[in-house]
Scaffold this motif. Structure first.
Motif, mmCIF file in Angstrom:
data_model
loop_
_atom_site.group_PDB
_atom_site.id
_atom_site.type_symbol
_atom_site.label_atom_id
_atom_site.label_comp_id
_atom_site.label_asym_id
_atom_site.label_seq_id
_atom_site.Cartn_x
_atom_site.Cartn_y
_atom_site.Cartn_z
ATOM 1 N N MET A 1 0.900 -1.255 -0.089
ATOM 2 C CA MET A 1 0.057 0.165 0.011
ATOM 3 C C MET A 1 1.013 1.454 -0.049
ATOM 4 S SD MET A 1 -2.549 1.295 2.772
ATOM 5 C CE MET A 1 -3.926 0.203 2.392
ATOM 6 N N ILE A 2 0.593 2.338 -0.722
ATOM 7 C CA ILE A 2 1.219 3.433 -0.840
ATOM 8 C C ILE A 2 0.773 4.458 0.379
ATOM 9 C CG2 ILE A 2 1.216 5.876 -2.021
ATOM 10 C CD1 ILE A 2 1.170 4.580 -4.564
ATOM 11 N N THR A 3 1.821 4.664 1.194
ATOM 12 C CA THR A 3 1.791 5.372 2.275
ATOM 13 C C THR A 3 2.150 6.617 2.469
ATOM 14 O OG1 THR A 3 3.670 4.531 3.353
ATOM 15 C CG2 THR A 3 1.638 3.218 3.825
ATOM 16 N N ARG A 4 2.821 6.913 1.471
ATOM 17 C CA ARG A 4 3.449 8.392 1.473
ATOM 18 C C ARG A 4 3.602 8.856 -0.021
ATOM 19 N NH1 ARG A 4 8.168 11.019 5.391
ATOM 20 N NH2 ARG A 4 6.238 10.511 6.601
ATOM 21 N N ALA A 5 3.305 10.102 -0.356
ATOM 22 C CA ALA A 5 3.462 10.801 -1.684
ATOM 23 C C ALA A 5 4.089 12.073 -1.673
ATOM 24 C CB ALA A 5 2.072 11.054 -2.292
ATOM 25 N N ALA A 6 4.851 12.368 -2.656
ATOM 26 C CA ALA A 6 5.392 13.566 -2.788
ATOM 27 C C ALA A 6 5.137 14.244 -4.055
ATOM 28 C CB ALA A 6 7.013 13.466 -2.636
ATOM 29 N N VAL A 7 4.659 15.490 -3.748
ATOM 30 C CA VAL A 7 4.395 16.208 -5.160
ATOM 31 C C VAL A 7 5.525 17.173 -5.468
ATOM 32 C CG1 VAL A 7 2.782 18.024 -6.238
ATOM 33 C CG2 VAL A 7 1.892 16.148 -4.726
ATOM 34 N N VAL A 8 5.970 17.344 -6.528
ATOM 35 C CA VAL A 8 7.033 18.032 -7.190
ATOM 36 C C VAL A 8 7.077 18.647 -8.359
ATOM 37 C CG1 VAL A 8 8.758 16.762 -5.619
ATOM 38 C CG2 VAL A 8 8.734 16.110 -7.883
ATOM 39 N N PRO A 9 7.707 19.423 -8.794
ATOM 40 C CA PRO A 9 7.682 20.066 -10.229
ATOM 41 C C PRO A 9 8.931 19.413 -11.003
ATOM 42 C CG PRO A 9 8.962 21.751 -8.792
ATOM 43 C CD PRO A 9 8.482 20.680 -7.847
ATOM 44 N N LYS A 39 11.804 12.287 1.258
ATOM 45 C CA LYS A 39 11.029 11.576 2.430
ATOM 46 C C LYS A 39 10.352 10.438 2.008
ATOM 47 C CE LYS A 39 10.240 15.808 5.329
ATOM 48 N NZ LYS A 39 10.882 16.794 4.591
ATOM 49 N N LEU A 40 10.318 10.114 0.507
ATOM 50 C CA LEU A 40 9.794 9.005 0.044
ATOM 51 C C LEU A 40 10.524 7.634 0.623
ATOM 52 C CD1 LEU A 40 8.366 9.800 -3.512
ATOM 53 C CD2 LEU A 40 7.045 9.761 -1.413
ATOM 54 N N PRO A 41 9.660 6.649 0.839
ATOM 55 C CA PRO A 41 10.197 5.364 0.821
ATOM 56 C C PRO A 41 10.521 4.833 -0.341
ATOM 57 C CG PRO A 41 7.820 5.171 1.394
ATOM 58 C CD PRO A 41 8.318 6.661 1.190
ATOM 59 N N GLY A 42 11.427 3.984 -0.567
ATOM 60 C CA GLY A 42 11.708 3.146 -1.666
ATOM 61 C C GLY A 42 10.871 2.100 -2.200
ATOM 62 N N GLN A 125 -5.687 2.128 -9.158
ATOM 63 C CA GLN A 125 -4.864 1.111 -9.647
ATOM 64 C C GLN A 125 -3.424 1.251 -8.970
ATOM 65 O OE1 GLN A 125 -4.628 1.177 -13.785
ATOM 66 N NE2 GLN A 125 -6.771 1.125 -13.918
ATOM 67 N N LEU A 126 -3.001 2.452 -8.558
ATOM 68 C CA LEU A 126 -1.831 2.450 -8.007
ATOM 69 C C LEU A 126 -1.725 2.241 -6.376
ATOM 70 C CD1 LEU A 126 -0.519 6.004 -9.443
ATOM 71 C CD2 LEU A 126 0.290 3.425 -10.039
ATOM 72 N N ALA A 127 -3.154 2.228 -5.978
ATOM 73 C CA ALA A 127 -3.063 2.266 -4.234
ATOM 74 C C ALA A 127 -2.554 1.132 -3.656
ATOM 75 C CB ALA A 127 -4.512 2.197 -3.999
ATOM 76 N N SER A 128 -2.686 -0.102 -4.420
ATOM 77 C CA SER A 128 -1.904 -1.392 -3.681
ATOM 78 C C SER A 128 -0.642 -1.414 -3.844
ATOM 79 C CB SER A 128 -2.681 -2.712 -4.392
ATOM 80 O OG SER A 128 -2.422 -2.496 -5.923
ATOM 81 N N GLU A 129 0.209 -0.419 -4.411
ATOM 82 C CA GLU A 129 1.576 -0.583 -4.752
ATOM 83 C C GLU A 129 2.627 -0.435 -3.341
ATOM 84 O OE1 GLU A 129 3.432 -0.890 -7.621
ATOM 85 O OE2 GLU A 129 1.940 -0.563 -9.303
ATOM 86 N N ASP A 130 3.677 -1.243 -3.202
ATOM 87 C CA ASP A 130 4.309 -1.250 -2.044
ATOM 88 C C ASP A 130 5.464 -0.185 -2.494
ATOM 89 O OD1 ASP A 130 5.705 -1.447 0.345
ATOM 90 O OD2 ASP A 130 6.348 -3.612 -0.133
ATOM 91 N N ALA A 131 5.357 1.066 -2.533
ATOM 92 C CA ALA A 131 6.207 2.065 -2.963
ATOM 93 C C ALA A 131 5.847 3.474 -2.531
ATOM 94 C CB ALA A 131 5.968 2.053 -4.497
ATOM 95 N N GLY A 132 6.747 4.252 -2.893
ATOM 96 C CA GLY A 132 6.580 5.651 -2.529
ATOM 97 C C GLY A 132 6.212 6.380 -3.822
ATOM 98 N N LEU A 133 5.209 7.131 -3.687
ATOM 99 C CA LEU A 133 4.609 7.823 -4.899
ATOM 100 C C LEU A 133 5.202 9.135 -5.179
ATOM 101 C CD1 LEU A 133 2.486 7.520 -7.290
ATOM 102 C CD2 LEU A 133 0.762 8.361 -5.909
ATOM 103 N N LEU A 134 5.814 9.340 -6.374
ATOM 104 C CA LEU A 134 6.319 10.590 -6.551
ATOM 105 C C LEU A 134 5.503 11.284 -7.915
ATOM 106 C CD1 LEU A 134 8.907 12.578 -6.304
ATOM 107 C CD2 LEU A 134 9.833 11.372 -8.386
ATOM 108 N N ILE A 135 4.832 12.330 -7.593
ATOM 109 C CA ILE A 135 3.865 13.019 -8.376
ATOM 110 C C ILE A 135 4.718 14.280 -9.001
ATOM 111 C CG2 ILE A 135 1.654 14.445 -8.698
ATOM 112 C CD1 ILE A 135 1.307 11.157 -8.360
ATOM 113 N N LEU A 136 5.005 14.367 -10.309
ATOM 114 C CA LEU A 136 5.482 15.487 -10.878
ATOM 115 C C LEU A 136 4.611 16.173 -11.665
ATOM 116 C CD1 LEU A 136 7.629 12.589 -11.384
ATOM 117 C CD2 LEU A 136 9.208 14.559 -11.631
#
Length: 226
Positions: A1-9, A39-42, A125-136
């Motif tokens: 499950m994705i537990t942290r997300a970062a929004v960046v340009p 701060k994102l987990p890998g 669809q991304l919700a179950s990913e075991d990952a940090g989510l990077l939104i650009l």
């Protein structure tokens, strides 16, 4: 499950070698972006808007910022010959990966006109990913006389509203953003932000900042599950 997300340009000005004459002016957005990504987990799953989308980019992959003025090589892993045709969001993701000593599992590129309903489906669809989510994604390109586009008085209120939504982790508000208004203001990050909003919560915002050097709006935020 994705537990942290970062929004960046993802502007070229994040890379110091590309803005040697304006490194000081661009340092605040660079520092904030690196702090958020750090701060994102890998591993990271990155989502960005690009005209080449829809496409999935996976390592190993090497690129260069030569097309933006300086031959700064970057890599998602591997030692291949740098490909100068790699889209800018992929180059920036690779640069952030190197700066943060992180691993990227893949980058999802989506078209800028992706409808909000499709963004929600993508986020789910991304919700179950075991990952940090990077939104650009970047905000409006029409802030003032220094902007790449002509000034539009709607840019200030638009990006101020987006900042407030990011700070409140307001997914419903992000999904209410008008795609046509975002297009008119050059805010191509709209689809990526709405994909984040489609990832089921609850979410809370850890930090949210906004910058507009050279007339372009840049949002930086970190969300996590409470």
């Amino acid at each position: 499950m994705i537990t942290r997300a970062a929004v960046v340009p993802h502007p070229p000005l994040l890379v110091p070698e590309l803005v040697a004459g304006a490194a000081a002016e661009t340092e605040p957005v660079r520092a904030a972006t690196l702090a958020a990504a750090g701060k994102l987990p890998g591993p990271w799953v990155a989502v960005a808007v690009d005209d080449s989308g829809p496409a999935t980019v996976v390592p190993p992959l090497s690129g260069t910022f030569l097309g933006y003025g300086v031959d700064v090589p970057v890599s998602l892993g591997g030692d291949g010959i740098p490909d100068p045709r790699i889209p800018l969001p992929v180059l920036i993701t690779a640069w952030l990966r190197e700066q943060c000593a992180a691993e990227v599992s893949r980058i999802e590129l989506v078209p800028r006109d992706l409808p909000p309903s499709d963004c929600v489906s993508f986020g789910q669809q991304l919700a179950s990913e075991d990952a940090g989510l990077l939104i650009l994604g970047d905000g409006s390109t029409r802030h003032g006389l220094r902007s790449p586009g002509s000034h539009d008085e709607r840019s200030g209120p638009f990006d101020s509203h987006v900042h407030d939504l990011m700070a409140a982790a307001d997914t419903d508000g992000l999904l209410d953003l008008d795609p046509e208004l975002a297009r008119e203001l050059g805010a191509q990050g709209r689809a990526a932000w709405q994909i984040l909003a489609g990832v089921p919560g609850p979410w809370r915002c850890v930090s949210a900042e906004f910058f507009a050097p050279f007339g372009v709006g840049y949002h930086v935020a970190v969300w996590e599950r409470p």
